[in-house]
Scaffold this motif. Structure first.
Motif, short mmCIF file in Angstrom:
data_model
loop_
_atom_site.label_atom_id
_atom_site.label_comp_id
_atom_site.label_asym_id
_atom_site.label_seq_id
_atom_site.Cartn_x
_atom_site.Cartn_y
_atom_site.Cartn_z
N GLY A 115 0.78 -1.22 0.00
CA GLY A 115 0.00 0.00 0.00
C GLY A 115 0.81 1.27 0.00
O GLY A 115 0.26 2.36 0.08
N GLY A 116 2.14 1.17 -0.06
CA GLY A 116 2.98 2.35 -0.10
C GLY A 116 3.29 2.96 1.26
O GLY A 116 3.77 4.07 1.36
N TRP A 117 3.00 2.24 2.35
CA TRP A 117 3.29 2.71 3.69
C TRP A 117 4.75 2.40 4.03
O TRP A 117 5.38 1.55 3.41
CB TRP A 117 2.41 2.01 4.71
CG TRP A 117 0.95 2.26 4.54
CD1 TRP A 117 0.13 1.69 3.60
CD2 TRP A 117 0.14 3.14 5.29
NE1 TRP A 117 -1.15 2.16 3.74
CE2 TRP A 117 -1.16 3.06 4.78
CE3 TRP A 117 0.38 3.99 6.36
CZ2 TRP A 117 -2.23 3.78 5.30
CZ3 TRP A 117 -0.68 4.71 6.89
CH2 TRP A 117 -1.95 4.60 6.35
N ARG A 118 5.30 3.07 5.04
CA ARG A 118 6.63 2.73 5.54
C ARG A 118 6.72 3.10 7.01
O ARG A 118 6.00 3.98 7.49
CB ARG A 118 7.73 3.40 4.74
CG ARG A 118 7.70 4.88 4.71
CD ARG A 118 8.69 5.46 3.69
NE ARG A 118 8.35 6.83 3.40
CZ ARG A 118 8.80 7.87 4.10
NH1 ARG A 118 9.64 7.69 5.08
NH2 ARG A 118 8.41 9.09 3.80
N ILE A 119 7.56 2.39 7.72
CA ILE A 119 7.78 2.64 9.15
C ILE A 119 9.21 3.10 9.33
O ILE A 119 10.14 2.51 8.76
CB ILE A 119 7.52 1.37 9.98
CG1 ILE A 119 6.05 0.95 9.85
CG2 ILE A 119 7.88 1.60 11.45
CD1 ILE A 119 5.70 -0.35 10.53
N ILE A 120 9.37 4.16 10.11
CA ILE A 120 10.69 4.72 10.38
C ILE A 120 10.89 4.77 11.89
O ILE A 120 9.95 5.03 12.64
CB ILE A 120 10.82 6.13 9.77
CG1 ILE A 120 10.75 6.04 8.25
CG2 ILE A 120 12.10 6.82 10.22
CD1 ILE A 120 10.76 7.37 7.55
N ARG A 121 12.12 4.55 12.32
CA ARG A 121 12.48 4.68 13.73
C ARG A 121 13.87 5.28 13.82
O ARG A 121 14.81 4.76 13.24
CB ARG A 121 12.46 3.32 14.41
CG ARG A 121 12.71 3.40 15.90
CD ARG A 121 12.69 2.04 16.55
NE ARG A 121 12.51 2.15 17.98
CZ ARG A 121 12.77 1.17 18.82
NH1 ARG A 121 13.19 0.00 18.38
NH2 ARG A 121 12.58 1.34 20.10
N GLN A 122 13.98 6.38 14.54
CA GLN A 122 15.28 7.01 14.77
C GLN A 122 15.88 6.41 16.03
O GLN A 122 15.33 6.60 17.12
CB GLN A 122 15.13 8.53 14.93
CG GLN A 122 14.55 9.21 13.70
CD GLN A 122 15.46 9.09 12.49
OE1 GLN A 122 16.69 9.07 12.60
NE2 GLN A 122 14.86 8.98 11.32
N GLY A 123 16.99 5.68 15.89
CA GLY A 123 17.63 5.06 17.06
C GLY A 123 16.66 4.15 17.78
O GLY A 123 16.07 3.26 17.19
N LYS A 124 16.46 4.39 19.08
CA LYS A 124 15.52 3.59 19.87
C LYS A 124 14.27 4.39 20.20
O LYS A 124 13.59 4.13 21.18
CB LYS A 124 16.20 3.08 21.12
CG LYS A 124 17.35 2.14 20.79
CD LYS A 124 17.73 1.30 21.96
CE LYS A 124 18.97 0.52 21.62
NZ LYS A 124 18.79 -0.86 21.52
N GLY A 125 13.97 5.39 19.37
CA GLY A 125 12.77 6.22 19.57
C GLY A 125 11.51 5.49 19.16
O GLY A 125 11.48 4.28 19.00
N GLU A 126 10.47 6.26 18.99
CA GLU A 126 9.16 5.71 18.61
C GLU A 126 9.16 5.21 17.17
O GLU A 126 9.86 5.75 16.32
CB GLU A 126 8.08 6.78 18.76
CG GLU A 126 7.88 7.29 20.17
CD GLU A 126 7.23 6.26 21.07
OE1 GLU A 126 6.62 5.29 20.57
OE2 GLU A 126 7.36 6.42 22.30
N PHE A 127 8.34 4.19 16.91
CA PHE A 127 8.09 3.74 15.55
C PHE A 127 7.07 4.71 14.96
O PHE A 127 6.04 4.98 15.59
CB PHE A 127 7.53 2.32 15.53
CG PHE A 127 8.53 1.28 15.92
CD1 PHE A 127 9.42 0.77 14.99
CD2 PHE A 127 8.57 0.79 17.21
CE1 PHE A 127 10.33 -0.20 15.34
CE2 PHE A 127 9.48 -0.18 17.57
CZ PHE A 127 10.37 -0.68 16.64
N VAL A 128 7.34 5.21 13.77
CA VAL A 128 6.43 6.17 13.13
C VAL A 128 6.01 5.59 11.78
O VAL A 128 6.84 5.27 10.93
CB VAL A 128 7.10 7.54 12.95
CG1 VAL A 128 6.14 8.52 12.29
CG2 VAL A 128 7.59 8.09 14.29
#
Length: 165
Positions: A115-128
């Motif tokens: 569906g064109g979604w993606r998940i990003i996480r900076q270091g050990k921060g929140e999953f976005v």
């Protein structure tokens, strides 16, 4: 020599060498992993890589303890019904580490890939969770409420279903 990710990499069925669409190959790799085989120009195998693609049983337990189930907003699937997703694609050098993985139910895992979604996480921060262009703002993916209640010693959420009449 052909390398994984090279556009000329062979994508075919094992049985009859039927060509497969790249999206189908990518989906299968996400579920099962790959073993790289480097061949010379005559097709003779030179090197057989090793597979470190999939999360181990112990890593999945750690993901279950952290995530509590599918992290997609509003999903109630338990960890036992989830797949471990690499937020950094393994084919592009992503690591199979707990801090770079997240649990998603099969439905949301497929939605993410197709569906064109993606998940990003900076270091050990929140999953976005980032939606496809034009479909809204990024969403922070929090752990499941039931798990937070269990760890925070709060009253559990109400039951989902009413008793039969």
């Amino acid at each position: 020599m052909r390398r994984p990710g090279d556009p000329a990499t062979l994508r075919s069925c094992e049985d009859d060498q039927t060509a497969l669409p790249a999206w189908l190959v990518a989906q299968q790799i996400c579920d099962t992993g790959t073993v790289a085989c480097t061949v010379d120009p005559s097709g003779n195998p030179l090197d057989l890589g090793h597979e470190t693609r999939l999360f181990t049983a112990r890593q999945r337990i750690a993901l279950a303890a952290r995530d509590g189930g599918c992290r997609w907003r509003g999903c109630d699937r338990a960890a036992s019904h989830c797949e471990a997703h690499h937020i950094d694609p393994h084919a592009q050098g992503g690591r199979t580490d707990i801090d770079r993985g997240i649990l998603l139910c099969r439905w949301h895992h497929r939605e993410l890939h197709h569906g064109g979604w993606r998940i990003i996480r900076q270091g050990k921060g929140e999953f976005v969770l980032h939606p496809p262009p034009g479909r809204g703002d990024p969403i922070v993916l929090t752990p499941r409420l039931a798990l937070r209640c269990a760890w925070a010693d709060l009253a559990p959420p109400p039951k989902r279903f009413r008793p039969g009449a």
